[in-house]
Motif scaffolding. Structure first.
Motif, PDB file in Angstrom:
ATOM      1  N   TYR A  66      -2.477   0.961   2.323  1.00 18.13           N
ATOM      2  CA  TYR A  66      -2.236   1.827   3.468  1.00 18.13           C
ATOM      3  C   TYR A  66      -0.825   1.711   4.041  1.00 18.13           C
ATOM      4  O   TYR A  66      -0.278   2.687   4.539  1.00 18.13           O
ATOM      5  N   LEU A  67      -0.243   0.534   4.023  1.00 20.03           N
ATOM      6  CA  LEU A  67       1.059   0.357   4.657  1.00 20.03           C
ATOM      7  C   LEU A  67       2.233   0.455   3.694  1.00 20.03           C
ATOM      8  O   LEU A  67       3.298   0.929   4.061  1.00 20.03           O
ATOM      9  N   PHE A  68       2.048  -0.011   2.470  1.00 20.72           N
ATOM     10  CA  PHE A  68       3.179  -0.104   1.564  1.00 20.72           C
ATOM     11  C   PHE A  68       3.111   0.862   0.391  1.00 20.72           C
ATOM     12  O   PHE A  68       3.950   0.834  -0.491  1.00 20.72           O
ATOM     13  N   GLY A  69       2.088   1.716   0.351  1.00 14.32           N
ATOM     14  CA  GLY A  69       2.056   2.801  -0.609  1.00 14.32           C
ATOM     15  C   GLY A  69       1.650   2.468  -2.033  1.00 14.32           C
ATOM     16  O   GLY A  69       1.922   3.243  -2.936  1.00 14.32           O
ATOM     17  N   ALA A  70       1.006   1.338  -2.247  1.00 17.61           N
ATOM     18  CA  ALA A  70       0.523   1.022  -3.592  1.00 17.61           C
ATOM     19  C   ALA A  70      -0.573   2.028  -3.949  1.00 17.61           C
ATOM     20  O   ALA A  70      -1.343   2.450  -3.087  1.00 17.61           O
ATOM     21  N   THR A  71      -0.630   2.417  -5.196  1.00 14.87           N
ATOM     22  CA  THR A  71      -1.665   3.363  -5.617  1.00 14.87           C
ATOM     23  C   THR A  71      -2.945   2.611  -5.947  1.00 14.87           C
ATOM     24  O   THR A  71      -2.925   1.405  -6.220  1.00 14.87           O
ATOM     25  N   ILE A  72      -4.044   3.342  -5.945  1.00 17.47           N
ATOM     26  CA  ILE A  72      -5.349   2.758  -6.288  1.00 17.47           C
ATOM     27  C   ILE A  72      -5.291   2.192  -7.701  1.00 17.47           C
ATOM     28  O   ILE A  72      -5.806   1.105  -7.957  1.00 17.47           O
ATOM     29  N   SER A  73      -4.661   2.920  -8.604  1.00 16.81           N
ATOM     30  CA  SER A  73      -4.606   2.455  -9.994  1.00 16.81           C
ATOM     31  C   SER A  73      -3.830   1.145 -10.111  1.00 16.81           C
ATOM     32  O   SER A  73      -4.216   0.262 -10.876  1.00 16.81           O
ATOM     33  N   GLU A  74      -2.743   0.998  -9.351  1.00 15.81           N
ATOM     34  CA  GLU A  74      -1.974  -0.256  -9.380  1.00 15.81           C
ATOM     35  C   GLU A  74      -2.811  -1.418  -8.849  1.00 15.81           C
ATOM     36  O   GLU A  74      -2.818  -2.505  -9.439  1.00 15.81           O
ATOM     37  N   LEU A  75      -3.491  -1.201  -7.751  1.00 19.96           N
ATOM     38  CA  LEU A  75      -4.312  -2.265  -7.170  1.00 19.96           C
ATOM     39  C   LEU A  75      -5.470  -2.625  -8.098  1.00 19.96           C
ATOM     40  O   LEU A  75      -5.782  -3.803  -8.292  1.00 19.96           O
ATOM     41  N   ALA A  76      -6.117  -1.606  -8.671  1.00 19.22           N
ATOM     42  CA  ALA A  76      -7.249  -1.848  -9.569  1.00 19.22           C
ATOM     43  C   ALA A  76      -6.785  -2.625 -10.806  1.00 19.22           C
ATOM     44  O   ALA A  76      -7.468  -3.561 -11.242  1.00 19.22           O
ATOM     45  N   GLU A  77      -5.655  -2.259 -11.328  1.00 17.71           N
ATOM     46  CA  GLU A  77      -5.127  -2.956 -12.506  1.00 17.71           C
ATOM     47  C   GLU A  77      -4.812  -4.417 -12.182  1.00 17.71           C
ATOM     48  O   GLU A  77      -5.129  -5.317 -12.960  1.00 17.71           O
ATOM     49  N   ALA A  78      -4.220  -4.641 -11.017  1.00 20.80           N
ATOM     50  CA  ALA A  78      -3.882  -6.012 -10.616  1.00 20.80           C
ATOM     51  C   ALA A  78      -5.145  -6.859 -10.420  1.00 20.80           C
ATOM     52  O   ALA A  78      -5.138  -8.057 -10.691  1.00 20.80           O
ATOM     53  N   GLU A  79      -6.214  -6.232  -9.935  1.00 18.37           N
ATOM     54  CA  GLU A  79      -7.467  -6.951  -9.704  1.00 18.37           C
ATOM     55  C   GLU A  79      -8.367  -6.978 -10.934  1.00 18.37           C
ATOM     56  O   GLU A  79      -9.379  -7.673 -10.939  1.00 18.37           O
ATOM     57  N   GLY A  80      -8.044  -6.180 -11.935  1.00 18.69           N
ATOM     58  CA  GLY A  80      -8.858  -6.150 -13.147  1.00 18.69           C
ATOM     59  C   GLY A  80     -10.182  -5.435 -12.965  1.00 18.69           C
ATOM     60  O   GLY A  80     -11.190  -5.823 -13.559  1.00 18.69           O
ATOM     61  N   ILE A  81     -10.191  -4.389 -12.120  1.00 18.53           N
ATOM     62  CA  ILE A  81     -11.410  -3.611 -11.889  1.00 18.53           C
ATOM     63  C   ILE A  81     -11.092  -2.132 -12.082  1.00 18.53           C
ATOM     64  O   ILE A  81      -9.935  -1.752 -12.218  1.00 18.53           O
TER      65      ILE A  81
ATOM     66  N   VAL B  24     -13.943   2.189  -3.671  1.00 21.58           N
ATOM     67  CA  VAL B  24     -15.139   1.838  -2.896  1.00 21.58           C
ATOM     68  C   VAL B  24     -14.878   0.591  -2.058  1.00 21.58           C
ATOM     69  O   VAL B  24     -15.240   0.534  -0.883  1.00 21.58           O
ATOM     70  N   ARG B  25     -14.248  -0.403  -2.652  1.00 22.49           N
ATOM     71  CA  ARG B  25     -13.955  -1.640  -1.911  1.00 22.49           C
ATOM     72  C   ARG B  25     -13.054  -1.373  -0.716  1.00 22.49           C
ATOM     73  O   ARG B  25     -13.312  -1.862   0.390  1.00 22.49           O
ATOM     74  N   LEU B  26     -11.973  -0.610  -0.942  1.00 21.33           N
ATOM     75  CA  LEU B  26     -11.064  -0.303   0.166  1.00 21.33           C
ATOM     76  C   LEU B  26     -11.791   0.442   1.281  1.00 21.33           C
ATOM     77  O   LEU B  26     -11.582   0.159   2.463  1.00 21.33           O
TER      78      LEU B  26
ATOM     79  N   ILE C 257      -5.637  -4.112   1.471  1.00 20.57           N
ATOM     80  CA  ILE C 257      -5.625  -2.984   2.408  1.00 20.57           C
ATOM     81  C   ILE C 257      -4.185  -2.673   2.828  1.00 20.57           C
ATOM     82  O   ILE C 257      -3.775  -1.510   2.865  1.00 20.57           O
ATOM     83  N   LYS C 258      -3.412  -3.701   3.147  1.00 17.73           N
ATOM     84  CA  LYS C 258      -2.021  -3.485   3.553  1.00 17.73           C
ATOM     85  C   LYS C 258      -1.203  -2.874   2.422  1.00 17.73           C
ATOM     86  O   LYS C 258      -0.400  -1.973   2.653  1.00 17.73           O
ATOM     87  N   LYS C 259      -1.413  -3.381   1.211  1.00 16.66           N
ATOM     88  CA  LYS C 259      -0.654  -2.832   0.082  1.00 16.66           C
ATOM     89  C   LYS C 259      -0.942  -1.345  -0.085  1.00 16.66           C
ATOM     90  O   LYS C 259      -0.039  -0.563  -0.378  1.00 16.66           O
TER      91      LYS C 259
END
Length: 166
Positions: A129-144, A151-153, A125-127
């Motif tokens: 909302y606070l630090f500007g990570a994109t959904i695609s970056e987070l999804a790629e890092a989590e493998g989803i 939906v998770r966020l 959530i912090k990455k």
């Protein structure tokens, strides 16, 4: 009156219209997008469109309303373009350094939210909302998938709001 004089008179009318409505359009945009440079740019684009499409502007029963609609369209266009714009890659070390410099209130929020949701969920959530990570970056890092991350966020944010409000 020849064609050149008609264009000059029309230009003078536009200049007066510009002076009368500049503050109105700028403040309208700034209320929605609270960034001075962006508000100035979007105001300029709005008036440029009005200048190019003066026949539509003066043909409209309410030119000020027409101008407000153009400003709204320019803001929607800007937001749509920002959705797909690639930002700089997320630097995990930079995030950790920023977290260390945070004040006491932020540290307290980290502890409380981390306990409510779980450390992993709170960091995501912090990455975002606070630090500007994109959904695609987070999804790629989590493998989803991106949709799954979205939906998770949303669920985690709602869960956090409910626990804080409740």
């Amino acid at each position: 009156m020849d064609k050149k004089e008609a264009v000059m008179n029309e230009g003078n009318d536009f200049a007066a219209f510009y002076r009368e409505n500049l503050d109105l359009i700028y403040h309208y945009i700034y209320r929605i997008i609270p960034n001075r440079q962006l508000a100035e740019d979007l105001t300029q684009e709005t008036f440029y469109t009005a200048l190019v499409k003066q026949d539509e502007l003066w043909g409209h029963p309410n030119p000020k309303l027409w101008l407000m609609r153009i400003a709204r369209y320019k803001m929607m266009e800007f937001r749509k373009s920002m959705r797909y714009r690639k930002t700089e890659p997320l630097d995990p070390e930079g995030i950790e350094a920023a977290e260390l410099d945070a004040g006491y209130g932020i540290t307290e929020l980290n502890v409380i939210a981390g306990n409510m949701l779980g450390e992993k969920e709170w960091k995501l959530i912090k990455k975002y909302y606070l630090f500007g990570a994109t959904i695609s970056e987070l999804a790629e890092a989590e493998g989803i998938s991106e949709n799954n991350m979205r939906v998770r966020l949303s669920r985690w944010t709602k869960q956090l709001r409910n626990k804080i409000d409740g």
